[in-house]
Design an enzyme around this catalytic site. Structure first.
Site, mmCIF file in Angstrom:
data_model
loop_
_atom_site.group_PDB
_atom_site.id
_atom_site.type_symbol
_atom_site.label_atom_id
_atom_site.label_comp_id
_atom_site.label_asym_id
_atom_site.label_seq_id
_atom_site.Cartn_x
_atom_site.Cartn_y
_atom_site.Cartn_z
ATOM 1 N N HIS A 82 -5.248 -4.022 17.454
ATOM 2 C CA HIS A 82 -4.424 -4.487 16.334
ATOM 3 C C HIS A 82 -5.296 -4.636 15.105
ATOM 4 O O HIS A 82 -6.416 -5.136 15.179
ATOM 5 C CB HIS A 82 -3.792 -5.845 16.666
ATOM 6 N N ASP A 161 8.184 -14.670 15.145
ATOM 7 C CA ASP A 161 7.274 -14.091 14.150
ATOM 8 C C ASP A 161 8.062 -13.321 13.089
ATOM 9 O O ASP A 161 7.735 -13.375 11.908
ATOM 10 C CB ASP A 161 6.237 -13.177 14.820
ATOM 11 N N ARG A 168 7.345 -16.280 5.165
ATOM 12 C CA ARG A 168 6.002 -16.415 4.577
ATOM 13 C C ARG A 168 5.834 -15.457 3.402
ATOM 14 O O ARG A 168 5.198 -15.783 2.393
ATOM 15 C CB ARG A 168 4.929 -16.135 5.637
ATOM 16 N N SER A 183 0.593 -15.258 14.218
ATOM 17 C CA SER A 183 1.494 -14.116 14.052
ATOM 18 C C SER A 183 0.963 -12.913 14.847
ATOM 19 O O SER A 183 1.680 -12.302 15.647
ATOM 20 C CB SER A 183 1.594 -13.784 12.557
ATOM 21 N N LYS A 187 2.323 -11.593 18.970
ATOM 22 C CA LYS A 187 2.820 -10.233 19.239
ATOM 23 C C LYS A 187 1.987 -9.575 20.327
ATOM 24 O O LYS A 187 2.494 -8.883 21.194
ATOM 25 C CB LYS A 187 2.761 -9.388 17.959
HETATM 26 N N1 URA Z 1 -0.512 -8.997 10.374
HETATM 27 C C1 URA Z 1 0.379 -9.689 11.122
HETATM 28 O O1 URA Z 1 0.888 -9.199 12.130
HETATM 29 N N2 URA Z 1 0.673 -10.950 10.744
HETATM 30 C C2 URA Z 1 0.132 -11.548 9.673
HETATM 31 O O2 URA Z 1 0.440 -12.689 9.418
HETATM 32 C C3 URA Z 1 -0.776 -10.807 8.890
HETATM 33 C C4 URA Z 1 -1.094 -9.523 9.258
#
Ligand code: URA
Length: 434
Positions: A82, A161, A168, A183, A187
């Site tokens: 990620h 999220d 946000r 966040s 995931k």
């Molecule tokens: N990437 C994400 O998945 N969440 C965030 O808050 C910032 C970058």
């Protein structure tokens, strides 16, 4: 329990309990707690931060707010990756086939472009026929057969999220370390892999502007993943300069293909090969030297490129575009932005480069905007390069000439050219493991 009391406690720097965090997340997802109260709590978190205990509980609660993927139907160690977001970041397109060609298993869920950053799903959909919305059953079959598949994040993963991110985005609460960490990691935990490589970007094209902030974020995320029983590595990478030369969907797919052919820009190659090695290490594929050798062989032998073609075919895409990238459609217009002064590119505002790519049509203005897959930038001069008046800094591509005209002054302002050659910065600043 009352939300107003939670807001008040966080505002005064108190630690929220497990029950309070569960109450807030469950109530928000169920639509029982209004956006304005959640916004106030998020802003209090921005100022007061969160303890490790709060952060782990928040992340787990967010992960559990939707489906937790069970990847047990896929054999072997599943490794995920990620990025916290960047400009010109086409690494997934390169490393997924390399890792699969080396025997690793990658069952990856990716997202679309967000703000000024591009998204892997948009890039993959630039390949004619490539389906990113596939069933879980098909996803598992492809990973078992080819070693890797990339699909769009299913609607049921981390609804908490999704709601929080959208809020946000409009309440200036994106760039908070605990909020980003929860966040990302919610995931990743919900996506079910056994091992996770995190690319924590830092610099003018990233959410984290300084190395200290990026390190803190990386350590927090590695800590959450390790506590949840995942094998974790984070690399802090340089996003002060866009990655590679191309920004925009088809342009980035083409650069990824070049890298898989053993060519392409040096920085993209170095980052992608380092990521692939780290992913193989995480999946227990041998020592560092052995993993490096495997990655090199996969690229030199053409196995990684053939693997990309196989994945494209299995996901319904036309693999002849991978074999002959010149078949991809080209933008109706291009414009070469020439330097007006001589000197060295001292710095680049990488976020502006991402914004320009969006302005040209590569990103979305509204949630249902149609993308121009041909749009984007080909960057000829980057930080550290010498330039003379009249030389092309960057070529802009779009199917709309008006968009090119609007983008030209913005990209110009992203370049700082002076008489001083800047010091070369590393691409990877630091490695953090669980
Ligand atoms: N990437 C994400 O998945 N969440 C965030 O808050 C910032 C970058």
């Amino acid at each position: 329990m009352r939300m107003v009391d939670l807001i008040d406690r966080k505002k005064n720097g108190k630690e929220l309990t497990e029950e309070e965090i569960a109450y807030f997340i469950r109530g928000y997802v169920a639509g029982e707690i209004p956006d304005y109260q959640v916004s106030a709590l998020l802003m209090a978190v921005c100022f007061q931060g969160m303890t490790s205990r709060e952060l782990t509980q928040l992340t787990l609660e967010m992960a559990k707010s939707g489906e937790m993927m069970d990847l047990s139907a896929i054999h072997g160690c599943k490794v995920d990756k990620h990025s916290t977001g960047g400009v010109g970041d086409k690494t997934t397109l390169v490393i997924v086939p390399i890792v699969a060609a080396c025997g690793g298993k990658v069952a990856k869920m990716s997202g679309r472009g967000l703000g000024f950053t591009g998204g892997t799903i948009d890039k993959l959909e630039a390949i004619p026929g490539f389906a990113t919305q596939i069933t879980k059953r098909r996803f598992f079959e492809i990973v078992n057969q080819a070693g890797a598949s990339v699909m769009g994040q299913s609607g049921n993963i981390t609804p908490a999220d999704k709601k929080l991110y959208a809020l946000r985005d409009v309440t200036a609460t994106v760039d908070s370390i605990p909020l980003i960490a929860s966040s990302v990691m919610s995931k990743k935990l919900a996506a079910g892999s056994d091992a996770i490589l995190l690319d924590v970007t830092c610099g003018s094209g990233a959410f984290m502007q300084s190395r200290e902030q990026a390190e803190e974020l990386a350590e927090k995320m590695v800590g959450i993943g390790t506590d949840a029983g995942k094998k974790m590595t984070a690399l802090i990478t340089n996003m002060d300069v866009p990655l590679g030369n191309s920004v925009g969907n088809i342009l980035e797919v083409k650069e990824a293909i070049e890298v898989l052919r053993g060519k392409g820009p040096e920085d993209t190659r170095e980052i992608c090969f380092s990521f692939a090695v780290e992913m193989l290490l995480l999946s227990g594929s041998g020592s560092r030297e052995e993993c490096e050798e495997k990655v090199k062989d996969a690229v030199e032998s053409g196995a990684a490129l053939r693997k990309l073609m196989e994945i494209v075919r299995l996901q319904g895409g036309d693999d002849s575009y991978i074999q002959e990238p010149e078949r991809f459609p080209k933008a109706a217009y291009f414009y070469e932005v020439a330097a007006q002064t001589s000197g060295y590119v001292t710095s680049m505002d990488t976020k502006q480069c991402g914004i320009v790519s969006g302005m040209l049509g590569a990103g979305r203005e509204t949630m249902d905007s149609e993308l121009d897959y041909t749009a984007g930038l080909y960057i000829c001069k980057k930080t550290g390069d010498k330039v003379s008046v009249g030389e092309t800094l960057v070529t802009l591509y779009s199917n709309s000439y008006d968009r090119i005209l609007a983008a030209e002054p913005v990209i110009r302002s992203a370049y700082k050219i002076t008489g001083e050659k800047p010091e070369k910065q590393p691409l990877i600043y630091k490695r953090i493991t669980g």
